[in-house]
Design an enzyme around this catalytic site. Structure first.
Site, mmCIF file in Angstrom:
data_model
loop_
_atom_site.group_PDB
_atom_site.id
_atom_site.type_symbol
_atom_site.label_atom_id
_atom_site.label_comp_id
_atom_site.label_asym_id
_atom_site.label_seq_id
_atom_site.Cartn_x
_atom_site.Cartn_y
_atom_site.Cartn_z
ATOM 1 C CB SER A 118 -22.046 15.096 -18.158
ATOM 2 O OG SER A 118 -21.358 14.519 -19.405
ATOM 3 C CE LYS A 130 -27.385 14.217 -18.202
ATOM 4 N NZ LYS A 130 -25.933 13.961 -18.073
ATOM 5 C CB SER A 182 -24.615 15.389 -21.693
ATOM 6 O OG SER A 182 -24.495 14.465 -20.479
#
Ligand SMILES: [Zn+2]
Lengths: 466, 477
Positions: free
Chosen positions: A165, A66, A141
């Site tokens: 997330s 990420k 996310s």
């Protein structure tokens, strides 16, 4: 592609072949799962492994990270324009661990800007699409990491989970995602959204690979004061046996707004575990209803402070016209941050400001304590809790963007876990049409071994795999 | 009529003193060295003190120990549980956009120290709190700040550990404020927690009001003398406003060291809201279990040492105070006193040597104790005069050298009694008028004759012997 498949292919062909074909997949893909590809360095690493042989627990295994996890020499943007061009001069703790175990970093994945959102739609680089339905979101996310695993054949990936997330996109994309206990994985190098809530967590197609990745990233780090020395060999915990496990099913997590298919799939899942020997009882976590409000106040307050450092003076966005520093700084922030980030920074600033601190922030902390106590009490009587991960399957891109409050409600089942700091895993437990559904298994502090074993047993008997 | 306790015009001062813990091995939250003072800009930095995204603070335990030491020396109560907060504000020198400091739950509260009051007698100054925080970076300007087209930022200072000592508004004059700082500095020196000679080692914010009136705050005064001068300026300014019937506004003012004036920075209305909240990256800290160990590790502090000097060496309170006003001076004294009569040592060190050092702006390290011992030994053996001894001290300070060599080179060995007798006889023979006056009881004449003898002996005669011999010869009283 899971880890053992990747290993097999590397033996049959070469690591370079595996990595090259992955880049082909990604470049052909419409998912928009990546912000940055580290093609050159990944291929160099791959050739090195082919020359010298695979070393370490993840020798030659490609991984996607990420874009809020700092990588030395690889641009790290947090999905934001304000960090465009920022190349960290250091590796996050987890990245050091991955490199030490031979993993090959293939790129940085798309995310909601500064991890703010449950849909990866707030990214400056555009939304990531759901591999099961391109018109839908991948979740957020960490949507990019989940989509890369589910849709592009990346064997493993890391995300971060502040209020769900990792678990949300795992659920939406039909893969396994774990949010570890707060303190198990060092946050050093994770660009902070809400420090007191977030943990870095692994994604994979199956539970075994999640456990393997957790083996590598968990463990004490003196550079993170909240880091704890509680790691164990998670892969060794994976036994097909849940006969000693008492499951608690908190009724508050099956409340209003939950999709029928989701509710049914999760109950079916619980039944499967019951069939193979686990027992279950319905329980109550009475303060759950205040979790969402408390979560957003705490997260936004911390975010308002964390994001103050982004001023374009030392790294990231520059606009080229320098006036006095107040003007320059305001201009950079105005242009560098997206709408959702600005909303949360403003709300957080408001919640912390004199006169409102007691009314909002302190109250939120009190709620947090109550929620924690709820979990501690419940997890005394039962070993794990099972709930739906998300109240509904992946929604359409753009469907909720005009209504931030509706979007915030999506986190209702995941945020209480972050407030309590306990570990939680999302495993695929069925489909609503072609859209995956996730089941959430929550454990006691540092009891990752048990929830991984539950998930592993479930995976074997339910037969839902990505 | 009795004066009311706080009649208008009475001065009320409170101080916030920032002390840089620049002797630690690392900064407050990272491993970088705080010994940056001779380094190139931005060479003592890392992701943590640069505030790079993702970097996390880790508390330097040494800073906590130092802070507890200081708090104990200031007779504070150490708090059971201490917490760090974020103090949020934007400024160029603050790379994270917030400063990690303490707010509620500082490390220590409620202390006091005594200082010499301006009007004589001891005064107790209460300490409100002692807390730990990080130093911001340093802004560097080309030329004066008003003319500089840009600011350069040196992050070497960013993250250095500071402690802040906050007094209650108990100080009553600029002189008393300076006296307080001297006492504090003295304690800090004994504790060996900072090197005051370095840039930024000690910075003071001062609150001033005339009794009953509005207070102003003068920020960032960086010298001891500056504190006294800034306060004096501010008091005169406030008194003038009062006299002209103008209301004093509550505001923050900057002290311009060069011009010796204070300038308004911002008024109360614009006062910042720092949005304090607990730093989530640091866990609460309990220091209770270590307080006893730290207390035991404390060195002897100035007050205790002063009392011991009086008792152990029998020297005067005054001398003890002078000798303990600096740690190295007190060590110097003890080294000398271990070889030479302590009272003689005290007199020579506190009255003579200290004066000569002050005159030259030198520290005690400029004078080796073994030289003092040698000089006093020679003096005690009556082989040089006191005047010569002072001359030796001056020579060493000005040009260096060994006492014995200097005495030899300058021919300072005291003359024999027979030589003095000869000079006395000559003086009497050469000055009959003075001799007559002397016999008539004129004291000045005796002094004149003594001067003549000293001249003949090049000042190396013992004045006591000259006096004795003259009186014998002249049979005057
Ligand atoms: Zn540093």
């Amino acid at each position: 592609m899971n880890v053992s498949e990747a290993k097999k292919r590397a033996e049959d062909e070469s690591v370079e072949e595996v990595v090259t074909s992955l880049f082909d997949n990604i470049e052909k893909s419409e998912l928009n799962a990546f912000i940055t590809l580290a093609k050159e360095s990944a291929l160099k690493e791959a050739r090195k492994v082919d020359r010298n042989g695979a070393k370490g627990a993840l020798g030659g295994i490609p991984i996607a990270l990420k874009d809020c996890i700092s990588t030395k020499g690889i641009e790290t943007t947090c999905g934001s324009r304000i960090l465009k061009g920022y190349v960290p001069p250091y590796d996050a703790h987890v990245v050091e661990r991955l490199r030490a175990e031979g993993a090959i970093i293939i790129g940085k994945t798309n995310m909601d800007e500064f991890a703010m959102g449950p849909s990866t739609e707030t990214s400056y680089f555009g939304p990531t699409k759901n591999p099961h339905d391109l018109s839908r979101v991948a979740g957020g996310s960490s949507g990019g990491s989940a989509a890369a695993v589910a849709g592009e054949g990346v064997p493993i990936a890391l995300g971060s989970d502040t209020g769900g997330s990792v678990r949300c996109p795992a659920s939406f994309c039909g893969i396994v995602g774990l949010k570890p206990t707060y303190g198990l994985v060092s946050r050093y190098g994770l660009i902070a959204y809400a420090n007191s809530l977030e943990q870095i967590g692994p994604f994979a197609c199956n539970v075994e690979d999640v456990a393997l990745l957790l083996n590598v990233i968990a463990g004490y780090d003196p550079r993170d004061s909240t880091s704890m020395d509680k790691k164990c060999e998670y892969t060794k915990e994976l036994r097909d046996d849940v006969s000693d496990v008492k499951i608690g099913v908190p009724k508050e997590f099956f409340g209003e707004g939950i999709d029928e298919d989701v509710e049914k799939a999760v109950w079916d899942g619980i039944k499967i575990l019951e069939d193979v020997g686990a027992s279950y009882t319905e329980i109550s976590l009475p303060h759950t209803k205040y979790s969402l409000a408390a979560y957003y106040i705490i997260a936004m307050s911390e975010a308002s402070s964390n994001l103050a450092r982004f001023d374009g003076l030392r790294y990231g966005l520059r606009l080229g016209k320098d006036e006095d520093w107040h003007t320059t700084f305001s201009e950079i922030r105005a242009q560098g941050f997206g709408e959702e980030v600005k909303r949360r920074v403003l709300l957080g600033t408001y919640a912390l400001s004199a006169g409102y601190y007691g009314k909002y922030y302190l109250k939120a902390l009190k709620v947090r304590t109550l929620v924690k106590r709820n979990f501690d009490a419940a997890l005394k009587d039962v070993d794990v809790l099972i709930t739906p991960t998300m109240p509904f399957p992946a929604f359409k891109i753009g469907e909720k963007t005009d209504d931030p409050l509706a979007l915030y409600l999506a986190d209702v089942n995941t945020v209480p876990i972050n407030l309590a700091g306990v570990p939680s895993i999302s495993v695929p437990c069925g489909f609503s049409g072609k859209l995956p559904i996730g089941m959430q298994i929550i454990g006691r502090h540092f009891d990752e071994g048990k929830i991984l074993r539950m998930a592993y047993t479930f995976e074997r008997h339910a037969g839902v795999r990505c | 009529m009795l004066k009311s306790r706080k009649e208008p015009g009475d001065v009320i001062i409170g101080l916030e003193v920032h002390v840089q813990l620049n002797k630690l091995n690392s900064k407050l939250f990272c491993g970088c060295s705080p010994k940056y003072h001779d380094a190139e800009p931005n060479t003592h930095t890392c992701p943590v003190c640069l505030g790079l995204p993702g970097a996390l603070p880790v508390l330097n335990e040494g800073a906590v120990v130092d802070a507890v030491k200081v708090a104990l020396a200031l007779n504070c109560k150490i708090e059971e549980r201490t917490l760090f907060y974020r103090k949020n504000y934007y400024y160029l020198d603050l790379p994270k956009g917030f400063q990690i400091s303490q707010y509620d739950y500082p490390i220590a509260i409620d202390g006091k120290i005594s200082v010499n009051g301006t009007g004589g007698g001891e005064r107790h100054i209460r300490i409100r709190r002692v807390h730990i925080e990080e130093d911001p970076a340093r802004l560097v300007h080309k030329g004066p700040i008003e003319c500089s087209r840009y600011s350069l930022i040196d992050y070497n200072r960013s993250g250095v550990a500071l402690i802040e000592v906050v007094t209650e508004p108990d100080l009553r004059s600029p002189k008393e404020a300076r006296e307080f700082l001297n006492v504090l500095r003295n304690i800090l020196e004994y504790l060996d927690v900072f090197d005051e000679s370095l840039e930024g080692a000690l910075r003071v914010d001062a609150n001033i009001s005339l009794a009953g009136g509005t207070r102003t705050e003068v920020k960032n005064i960086s010298s001891y003398r500056g504190v006294e001068k800034a306060l004096l300026f501010e008091i005169v300014r406030q008194k003038n406003l009062v006299r002209r019937g103008i209301k004093i506004t509550q505001e923050t003012r900057h002290y311009d060291e060069k011009r010796g004036v204070t300038i308004s920075l911002r008024t109360k209305e614009e006062e910042q809201d720092y949005r304090y909240f607990p730093e989530p990256d640091l866990v609460p800290l309990g220091v209770c279990n270590r307080i006893d160990d730290i207390r035991e590790s404390l060195p002897e502090l100035p007050d205790t040492k002063r009392q011991r000097f009086v008792q152990q060496y029998g020297i005067s309170e005054y001398h003890a105070k002078v000798l303990t006003s600096e740690l190295r001076l007190s060590n110097f004294f003890e080294t000398v006193a271990s070889e030479i009569d302590p009272i003689l040592s005290a007199t020579w060190i506190a009255d003579v040597l200290k004066g000569e050092l002050n005159y030259r702006g030198l520290g005690i390290s400029a004078f080796p104790p073994k030289h003092m011992i040698q000089i006093l030994q020679i003096l005690r053996g009556k082989n040089i005069t006191e005047k010569s001894a002072v001359q030796v001290i001056r020579t060493i300070l000005d040009r260096g050298g060994e006492p014995a060599d200097i005495i030899k080179q300058k021919g300072l060995i005291k003359v024999e009694e027979s030589t003095i007798a000869k000079a006395v006889a000559e003086a009497i023979k050469e000055n009959p008028a003075a001799v007559q006056d002397c016999r008539n009881g004129k004291n000045e004449a005796l002094h004149f004759l003594m001067g003549q003898v000293m001249k003949k002996t090049h000042g190396r005669a013992d004045p006591n012997i000259v006096n004795k011999l003259l009186k014998e010869k002249l049979q005057c009283t």
